[in-house]
Structure formats: structure tokens, C-alpha cells
Write an enzyme that holds these catalytic residues in place. Structure first.
Site, PDB file in Angstrom:
ATOM      1  N   HIS A 117      -1.118  -1.162  -3.926  1.00 30.33           N
ATOM      2  CA  HIS A 117      -2.572  -1.184  -3.846  1.00 30.33           C
ATOM      3  C   HIS A 117      -2.666   0.062  -3.702  1.00 30.33           C
ATOM      4  CE1 HIS A 117      -6.025  -2.160  -1.437  1.00 30.33           C
ATOM      5  NE2 HIS A 117      -5.482  -1.083  -0.322  1.00 30.33           N
TER       6      HIS A 117
ATOM      7  N   MET B  51      -9.577   7.804  -0.922  1.00 25.35           N
ATOM      8  CA  MET B  51      -9.837   7.985   0.126  1.00 25.35           C
ATOM      9  C   MET B  51     -10.897   9.444   0.043  1.00 25.35           C
ATOM     10  SD  MET B  51      -7.909   7.407   3.499  1.00 25.35           S
ATOM     11  CE  MET B  51      -7.127   6.226   3.569  1.00 25.35           C
TER      12      MET B  51
ATOM     13  N   ASP C 277      -6.076  -6.267   4.902  1.00 26.88           N
ATOM     14  CA  ASP C 277      -5.678  -5.435   4.292  1.00 26.88           C
ATOM     15  C   ASP C 277      -5.727  -4.587   6.279  1.00 26.88           C
ATOM     16  OD1 ASP C 277      -4.883  -2.750   4.192  1.00 26.88           O
ATOM     17  OD2 ASP C 277      -6.679  -2.352   2.414  1.00 26.88           O
TER      18      ASP C 277
ATOM     19  N   ASP D 197      -4.874   3.753  -2.117  1.00 20.80           N
ATOM     20  CA  ASP D 197      -5.280   3.652  -1.062  1.00 20.80           C
ATOM     21  C   ASP D 197      -6.752   5.083  -1.488  1.00 20.80           C
ATOM     22  OD1 ASP D 197      -6.074   1.823   1.040  1.00 20.80           O
ATOM     23  OD2 ASP D 197      -4.233   2.339   0.671  1.00 20.80           O
TER      24      ASP D 197
ATOM     25  N   MET E  69     -11.629  -6.117   5.754  1.00 21.73           N
ATOM     26  CA  MET E  69     -10.320  -5.611   5.856  1.00 21.73           C
ATOM     27  C   MET E  69      -9.731  -5.547   7.484  1.00 21.73           C
ATOM     28  SD  MET E  69     -10.115  -2.863   4.270  1.00 21.73           S
ATOM     29  CE  MET E  69      -9.026  -2.325   5.328  1.00 21.73           C
TER      30      MET E  69
ATOM     31  N   MET F  39     -12.357   4.277  -1.372  1.00 20.04           N
ATOM     32  CA  MET F  39     -12.572   4.175   0.320  1.00 20.04           C
ATOM     33  C   MET F  39     -13.755   5.347  -0.169  1.00 20.04           C
ATOM     34  SD  MET F  39      -9.467   2.934   3.043  1.00 20.04           S
ATOM     35  CE  MET F  39      -8.266   2.755   0.865  1.00 20.04           C
TER      36      MET F  39
ATOM     37  N   HIS G 274      -8.097   0.344  -4.454  1.00 19.81           N
ATOM     38  CA  HIS G 274      -9.433   0.100  -3.057  1.00 19.81           C
ATOM     39  C   HIS G 274      -9.718   1.894  -3.185  1.00 19.81           C
ATOM     40  CE1 HIS G 274      -9.094  -0.605   1.616  1.00 19.81           C
ATOM     41  NE2 HIS G 274     -10.415  -0.605   1.011  1.00 19.81           N
TER      42      HIS G 274
ATOM     43  N   SER H  77       0.849  -0.795  -0.579  1.00 23.72           N
ATOM     44  CA  SER H  77       0.395  -0.119   0.031  1.00 23.72           C
ATOM     45  C   SER H  77       1.241   1.177   0.013  1.00 23.72           C
ATOM     46  CB  SER H  77      -1.209   0.375   0.833  1.00 23.72           C
ATOM     47  OG  SER H  77      -0.954   1.361   1.395  1.00 23.72           O
TER      48      SER H  77
HETATM   49  C1  DX5 Z   1      -6.341   0.928   5.370  1.00 23.16           C
HETATM   50  C2  DX5 Z   1      -5.816   1.572   4.090  1.00 23.16           C
HETATM   51  C3  DX5 Z   1      -4.637   0.540   3.882  1.00 23.16           C
HETATM   52  C4  DX5 Z   1      -3.693   0.537   4.772  1.00 23.16           C
HETATM   53  C5  DX5 Z   1      -2.817  -0.710   5.725  1.00 23.16           C
HETATM   54  O1  DX5 Z   1      -7.611   2.239   5.679  1.00 23.16           O
HETATM   55  O2  DX5 Z   1      -7.117   0.830   3.517  1.00 23.16           O
HETATM   56  O3  DX5 Z   1      -4.872   0.160   2.557  1.00 23.16           O
HETATM   57  O4  DX5 Z   1      -2.627   2.143   4.287  1.00 23.16           O
HETATM   58  O5  DX5 Z   1      -1.828   0.132   6.098  1.00 23.16           O
HETATM   59  P1  DX5 Z   1      -1.020  -0.760   7.086  1.00 23.16           P
HETATM   60  O6  DX5 Z   1      -0.227  -2.308   6.021  1.00 23.16           O
HETATM   61  O7  DX5 Z   1       0.182  -0.171   7.638  1.00 23.16           O
HETATM   62  O8  DX5 Z   1      -1.878  -1.488   7.587  1.00 23.16           O
HETATM   63 ZN    ZN Z   2      -6.249  -0.498   1.264  1.00 20.57          ZN
END
Ligand code: DX5
Ligand code: ZN
Length: 219
Positions: A32, A36, A174, A34, A136, A67, A65, A7
Site C-alpha cells: 500500500h 499525499m 485503512d 500512500d 477510511m 490522497m 492510495h 502501508s
Molecule cells: C493514512 C494512510 C494510511 C496509513 C495507515 O492517511 O492512508 O495508509 O499509513 O497507517 P496506520 O496503519 O499506522 O494507521
Molecule cells: Zn492509505
């Protein structure tokens, strides 16, 4: 097959392209990403322009991903900037079936994510509709959080549901994934592992290789 999906949330954003190349060259198959929106999750990360730029740095599979509330609004845009897999949250889609179809029609692989507190039974109607499920193991929104142990039972339950249906669908995990707990997650039935801080802290290439060595124990 076991896949590592670093990620980039934990990468150094001042040299994001370089960090992505480092983990891809070390053997990570997925990157990956993310996304948001500050609504579905408290934080805001990055969107299409950043992904578009990264697309020019590597041929690795882009695992986006989302969010984001109603991510169906951005499927075409994500496809255009180079997403290969688009993962949407069940909790963020009023018309999940339609959104899954839109992802597939756009030519991307469709994945559906569940927050820690959402039961896997809610996936029963779409079991054979998607390419990957994401369990998750932290509440989405931030990197570097602690793994929530009860999510292991969810992985086991979902793998059983898929086995019973004769499906070999990928299960991704994740949040809080490390080289220390990844064996437990493999044994529970997951096969795609997102890791942010565990990959990008200190030596990202060495950390990537450590995960890949563990995967070999199971192949
Ligand atoms: C959290 C994200 C993850 C995050 C994971 O909301 O979806 O992908 O980056 O980070 P670590 O591996 O540090 O928990
Ligand atoms: Zn993620």
C-alpha cells in the site's frame, strides 16, 4: 480471500526497498503506497520516483492510495511507474465517473476511497463500476492514528449494498488496523486490510504472519 496491504508510510524510509521485500516475502500480497499532496491532506509523502524504484524490488501488487486533489491528473504517470490498483478519493474528484474510467482505460484496477465522514450511500451510482472500495477508518494524512469505531457500521452497510446488488467487490479498510481489531473488521465485511504501524513496528515479517494466521481462521 483476505489480503494484507502493508502501508510503507510506517516503514524505514532509509531502507524502503528492503522493508517492502520483507513483508512481501512474509506473504503480504499488496504493498500500500500512500501518496499525499499537502492539499487534499495536510501532509506530503512521496510520489512517482519512489514508486518507480520500489517496482524493481518486488512483484507484489502495488496498491496506490492517492490522497491528492484531482488524482485523474496522475493516472498515466502512476501506471507508468508500476501501479496495479489506483485508489482515488470520492471527495477529491469532481468528475469521479470519468476518473474511474480513465483508471480502467489505463489498464489498472480502480478503487474509490471514502473519508470517515462521507456516507457510503454516496457510492450507490458507482457500485458496479469499481474493483475495490476503501473505507477510511482514520482521517487520511498520517499513519499511527486511532481507529474511528463508527466506520465499522459503514463497512457493514456497504457490504449489504454490494450483496443486495449481487456484487462481490473488495472492501478495504485503512487506518488504525491492528491484529487486535482485524477480526471485527472481517466480521463486518471487509476483506483487504491496510496496516502501517501494526506491520512495521518491531518485526515486520512476524507481524505480517500474525495477520495472515488470523485470516486463515476465516478461510
Ligand atoms: C493514512 C494512510 C494510511 C496509513 C495507515 O492517511 O492512508 O495508509 O499509513 O497507517 P496506520 O496503519 O499506522 O494507521
Ligand atoms: Zn492509505
Amino acid at each position: 480471500m483476505y489480503i494484507l496491504a502493508p502501508s510503507v508510510l510506517a516503514a524505514d524510509f532509509s531502507k524502503l526497498g528492503e522493508d517492502v521485500v520483507t513483508v512481501a516475502e512474509a506473504g503480504a500480497k499488496y504493498i500500500h503506497l500512500d501518496v499525499m499532496d499537502g492539499a487534499f491532506v495536510p501532509s506530503i509523502s512521496f510520489g512517482m520516483p519512489v514508486i518507480e524504484k520500489l517496482r524493481g524490488c518486488t512483484d507484489a501488487i502495488f496498491d496506490v492510495h492517492m490522497m491528492v486533489e484531482e488524482p485523474g491528473r496522475y493516472i498515466q504517470d502512476m501506471k507508468k511507474v508500476g501501479a496495479d490498483i489506483i485508489c482515488v478519493h470520492q471527495e477529491a474528484c469532481v468528475h469521479l465517473d470519468r476518473t474511474i474510467n480513465q483508471i480502467k482505460e489505463a489498464g489498472c484496477k480502480a478503487a474509490v476511497a471514502l473519508n470517515p465522514a462521507t456516507p457510503v450511500e454516496t457510492l450507490s451510482c458507482i457500485l458496479d463500476q469499481v474493483d475495490m472500495f476503501l473505507i477510511m477508518s482514520v482521517n487520511p494524512g498520517f499513519g499511527g492514528q486511532k481507529f474511528i469505531p463508527y466506520t465499522i457500521e459503514k463497512i457493514k452497510k456497504l457490504r449489504k449494498m454490494l450483496d443486495d446488488a449481487g456484487l462481490k467487490t473488495d472492501i478495504q479498510v485503512d487506518g488504525g488496523v491492528t491484529a487486535a481489531n482485524v477480526r471485527t473488521l472481517i466480521e463486518a465485511g471487509a476483506n483487504v486490510f491496510v496496516a502501517g504501524s501494526a506491520v512495521f513496528k518491531n518485526d515486520a515479517a512476524a507481524n505480517t504472519k500474525e495477520f495472515l494466521e488470523i485470516f486463515k481462521e476465516y478461510e
